[in-house]
Design a protein around this motif. Structure first.
Motif, PDB file in Angstrom:
ATOM      1  N   ALA A   3      42.365-118.657  39.198  1.00  0.00           N
ATOM      2  CA  ALA A   3      41.486-119.271  40.175  1.00  0.00           C
ATOM      3  C   ALA A   3      40.808-120.503  39.581  1.00  0.00           C
ATOM      4  CB  ALA A   3      40.446-118.249  40.613  1.00  0.00           C
ATOM      5  N   PRO A   4      40.270-121.387  40.437  1.00  0.00           N
ATOM      6  CA  PRO A   4      39.499-122.534  39.927  1.00  0.00           C
ATOM      7  C   PRO A   4      38.376-122.068  39.011  1.00  0.00           C
ATOM      8  CG  PRO A   4      39.939-122.764  42.282  1.00  0.00           C
ATOM      9  CD  PRO A   4      40.391-121.395  41.901  1.00  0.00           C
ATOM     10  N   GLY A 110      44.039-119.131  43.672  1.00  0.00           N
ATOM     11  CA  GLY A 110      43.728-117.786  43.190  1.00  0.00           C
ATOM     12  C   GLY A 110      43.149-116.888  44.257  1.00  0.00           C
ATOM     13  N   MET A 111      43.591-117.065  45.501  1.00  0.00           N
ATOM     14  CA  MET A 111      42.994-116.347  46.623  1.00  0.00           C
ATOM     15  C   MET A 111      43.765-115.106  47.069  1.00  0.00           C
ATOM     16  SD  MET A 111      41.761-119.386  49.185  1.00  0.00           S
ATOM     17  CE  MET A 111      40.105-120.075  49.086  1.00  0.00           C
ATOM     18  N   LEU A 112      44.890-114.830  46.486  1.00  0.00           N
ATOM     19  CA  LEU A 112      45.701-113.706  46.963  1.00  0.00           C
ATOM     20  C   LEU A 112      45.146-112.370  46.482  1.00  0.00           C
ATOM     21  CD1 LEU A 112      49.318-115.127  46.536  1.00  0.00           C
ATOM     22  CD2 LEU A 112      48.076-114.730  48.676  1.00  0.00           C
ATOM     23  N   CYS A 128      37.427-114.573  49.504  1.00  0.00           N
ATOM     24  CA  CYS A 128      36.896-115.446  48.460  1.00  0.00           C
ATOM     25  C   CYS A 128      35.763-116.313  49.008  1.00  0.00           C
ATOM     26  CB  CYS A 128      37.979-116.374  47.926  1.00  0.00           C
ATOM     27  SG  CYS A 128      39.322-115.548  47.082  1.00  0.00           S
ATOM     28  N   VAL A 129      34.835-116.671  48.139  1.00  0.00           N
ATOM     29  CA  VAL A 129      33.803-117.658  48.448  1.00  0.00           C
ATOM     30  C   VAL A 129      33.772-118.660  47.305  1.00  0.00           C
ATOM     31  CG1 VAL A 129      31.354-118.079  48.831  1.00  0.00           C
ATOM     32  CG2 VAL A 129      32.392-115.982  49.711  1.00  0.00           C
ATOM     33  N   PHE A 130      33.978-119.928  47.631  1.00  0.00           N
ATOM     34  CA  PHE A 130      33.857-120.994  46.647  1.00  0.00           C
ATOM     35  C   PHE A 130      32.758-121.943  47.122  1.00  0.00           C
ATOM     36  CE2 PHE A 130      38.565-120.177  46.013  1.00  0.00           C
ATOM     37  CZ  PHE A 130      38.412-119.550  44.786  1.00  0.00           C
ATOM     38  N   LEU A 138      33.213-126.829  40.938  1.00  0.00           N
ATOM     39  CA  LEU A 138      32.946-125.476  41.407  1.00  0.00           C
ATOM     40  C   LEU A 138      31.640-124.972  40.803  1.00  0.00           C
ATOM     41  CD1 LEU A 138      33.917-122.972  42.974  1.00  0.00           C
ATOM     42  CD2 LEU A 138      35.106-122.245  40.887  1.00  0.00           C
ATOM     43  N   LYS A 139      30.710-124.571  41.663  1.00  0.00           N
ATOM     44  CA  LYS A 139      29.401-124.089  41.220  1.00  0.00           C
ATOM     45  C   LYS A 139      29.302-122.567  41.239  1.00  0.00           C
ATOM     46  CE  LYS A 139      28.109-128.371  40.967  1.00  0.00           C
ATOM     47  NZ  LYS A 139      27.998-129.043  39.654  1.00  0.00           N
ATOM     48  N   LEU A 140      30.079-121.921  42.090  1.00  0.00           N
ATOM     49  CA  LEU A 140      30.026-120.460  42.202  1.00  0.00           C
ATOM     50  C   LEU A 140      31.280-119.957  42.882  1.00  0.00           C
ATOM     51  CD1 LEU A 140      27.194-118.089  43.091  1.00  0.00           C
ATOM     52  CD2 LEU A 140      29.102-118.185  44.701  1.00  0.00           C
ATOM     53  N   SER A 141      31.746-118.785  42.445  1.00  0.00           N
ATOM     54  CA  SER A 141      32.854-118.112  43.137  1.00  0.00           C
ATOM     55  C   SER A 141      32.539-116.637  43.265  1.00  0.00           C
ATOM     56  CB  SER A 141      34.177-118.327  42.390  1.00  0.00           C
ATOM     57  OG  SER A 141      34.134-117.736  41.102  1.00  0.00           O
TER      58      SER A 141
END
Length: 219
Positions: A3-4, A110-112, A128-130, A138-141
Motif C-alpha cells: 500500500a502507499p 494495496g486495496m484488495l 480503505c481510508v486514505f 499520505l497523512k493517514l491510512s
C-alpha cells in the motif's frame, strides 16, 4: 503490491467516475482529500457508509477536504446504486464522485481484501481510508474488514488532529477532540515551549522525566 506509504507522495492515477474521468492529483490539487474504498455496490454496510459520508459532506468541506469513493464496480452500477443510497439514508444529493477502478489500480493502491471474494471468485476492495494532504503526501491510512462499517465521526476527528499538528508543534492525546488540550512534541525545548505555549504544564511522573507537557488548544 504494498500500500502507499505514510509521508510519501500518494500515487497518481486516472480513472472513470460518476463525474467523468478523474486525474487524482489534479482533482485534489492544493487541498486535503479523503479517498475511501468499499467492497461492492448494492451491499448493505456500504450503503450505510456512503450515505453517512454524504450527510457529513458539509463537515468535510468546512475542513477543506475533497471526498472520493472507489470500488471495482462500473460507473453505471455506481449511478444506479446512488439512488438507493440517497433513498435509504434520506439524503437529497450525492455530493462526491465514485471512481470505477480496475483491478490493477486497486492492487497498486494495496486495496484488495484477500478474504472478501466476489461472485467472479476474485478479491474485492477492502474498506480503505486514505487521507492525503495538500502536498499530495499520505497523512493517514486505515483498513477495515468487510463486516465492520467505518466511523466517519472518528475520521473527521482524525482530520482535525492532522490539520492542527501539521501547523503547530503539538500532538493530540488519546480520545482528543477538537478544542481539547494538546501535548507539546519532544523536539520543542522548554524555552521554545515557553514562547509558543505560555503557561504550559509539565506532569510529574515517577521517572522524574519532564516529557509530558500539555497546553490548551493552540489558536
Amino acid at each position: 503490491m504494498s500500500a502507499p506509504q505514510l509521508g510519501k507522495v500518494f500515487p497518481n492515477f486516472e480513472a472513470e467516475s460518476t463525474v467523468g474521468k478523474i486525474d487524482f492529483h489534479k482533482y485534489i490539487e492544493g487541498s486535503w482529500a479523503i479517498l475511501f474504498s468499499h467492497p461492492a455496490d448494492y451491499t448493505p454496510v456500504c450503503t450505510t457508509e456512503l450515505g453517512t459520508a454524504a450527510k457529513l459532506e458539509p463537515e468535510f468541506k468546512k475542513r477543506g477536504v475533497k471526498m472520493i469513493g472507489l470500488s471495482i464496480d462500473s460507473v453505471e452500477d455506481h449511478k444506479g446504486w446512488i439512488k438507493d443510497i440517497q433513498d435509504y439514508n434520506s439524503v437529497s444529493c450525492f455530493p462526491y464522485p465514485l471512481i470505477a477502478a480496475d483491478r490493477p489500480l486497486v492492487s497498486k493502491l494495496g486495496m484488495l481484501d484477500p478474504d472478501e471474494i466476489g461472485k467472479d471468485g476474485l478479491a474485492l476492495t477492502a474498506r480503505c481510508v486514505f487521507i492525503v494532504g495538500p502536498d499530495q503526501k499520505l497523512k493517514l491510512s486505515l483498513l477495515y474488514p468487510a463486516t465492520t462499517g467505518r466511523n466517519f465521526d472518528e475520521i473527521l476527528r482524525v482530520i482535525d488532529s492532522l490539520q492542527l499538528t501539521a501547523n503547530k508543534k503539538v500532538a493530540t492525546p488519546a480520545n482528543w477532540q477538537s478544542g481539547g488540550d494538546c501535548m507539546i512534541i519532544p523536539s520543542v525545548s522548554n524555552d521554545e515551549a515557553a514562547q509558543k505555549f505560555p503557561g504550559f504544564k509539565t506532569a510529574k511522573v515517577p521517572s522524574g522525566k519532564a516529557y509530558i507537557r500539555t497546553t490548551p488548544h493552540p489558536k
